[in-house]
Design a protein around this motif. Structure first.
Motif: not given
Length: 186
Positions: A49, A94, A96-99, A103, A135, A157, A159
C-alpha cells in the motif's frame, strides 16, 4: 535489489537536510538501515500500500541521514498530537479500505513523511503498521466468532487470505488457522 528513487529520499528528508546523504562507508550495520531494508524485503511478493511505501522511504532516508558524517543535525520537533490523533481515528474508521497517503495528508494537514515521523513519535509505530495491527485485531475477533479465514481477511481489508496469513504470522508468530485451533477449542 532495492532501488529507491533519489527524489523520494529527498522529499522524505524535507527540511532535515540540505542535500542527499553521502555515505563514505560501503558497508553499514546501522540498526535503522537494517530495519528499513528488512521491512522492504519482508513483503516483496505483495504489492505494498502507498502508506507502507512512504514509511519505508522515511525509514531509509532517516537511516541514511543518520550515517552521513557531514550532515548537520537538527533539533527535535514537538509532536503534533492533534494531527496524529486525526490520523489514528481515520485509520481506525477505515480498516477495510486501502488507505492512501494523500487521504492522511488531507485529514492531518501534514505531509506524508512528517506524519510518518510524528505518528511514530506519538504511538511508537508507523501509520501502516498501526493499520495492519488493527486489521489483525479485527481478524482475531472475526475468527473467534466463527468466521472463515477468507471472510475474516476480506472484512479486515486484506487483499486476500494469503496476505492476511503472512501479516498474521509476522505479527503473532503463528498462522490464523493455528490461532483458531488454540482459541476455538470445543
Amino acid at each position: 535489489m532495492l532501488y529507491v528513487e533519489p527524489s523520494l529520499v529527498r522529499d522524505a528528508l524535507g527540511r532535515q537536510a540540505s542535500a542527499l546523504p553521502f555515505l563514505r562507508k560501503a558497508v553499514l550495520t546501522d540498526p535503522r538501515l537494517m530495519q528499513a531494508i528488512h521491512a522492504a524485503f519482508t513483503d516483496m511478493d505483495t504489492l505494498l500500500e502507498k502508506v507502507a511505501m512512504d514509511e519505508l522511504t522515511v525509514l531509509l532516508a532517516d537511516g541514511l541521514l543518520a550515517n552521513d558524517e557531514s550532515a548537520q543535525r537538527t533539533t527535535r520537533s514537538l509532536i503534533d498530537f492533534t494531527a496524529t490523533n486525526r490520523a489514528k481515528e481515520y485509520l481506525d474508521g477505515n480498516l477495510d479500505q486501502a488507505v492512501h497517503s494523500e487521504q492522511l495528508e488531507k485529514v492531518t494537514g501534514l505531509d506524508r513523511y512528517s506524519l510518518s515521523r510524528q505518528f511514530r513519535k506519538a504511538f511508537g509505530t508507523s501509520p501502516y503498521r498501526y493499520l495492519t495491527m488493527r486489521r489483525l485485531d479485527q481478524v482475531r475477533g472475526d475468527i473467534a466468532a466463527g468466521a472463515s479465514l477468507v471472510d475474516a481477511a476480506v472484512r479486515a481489508g486484506f487483499s486476500d487470505q494469503s496476505h492476511m496469513t503472512r501479516q498474521f504470522k509476522a505479527g503473532y508468530g503463528i498462522s490464523p488457522g493455528q490461532w483458531r485451533r488454540l482459541v476455538c477449542k470445543t
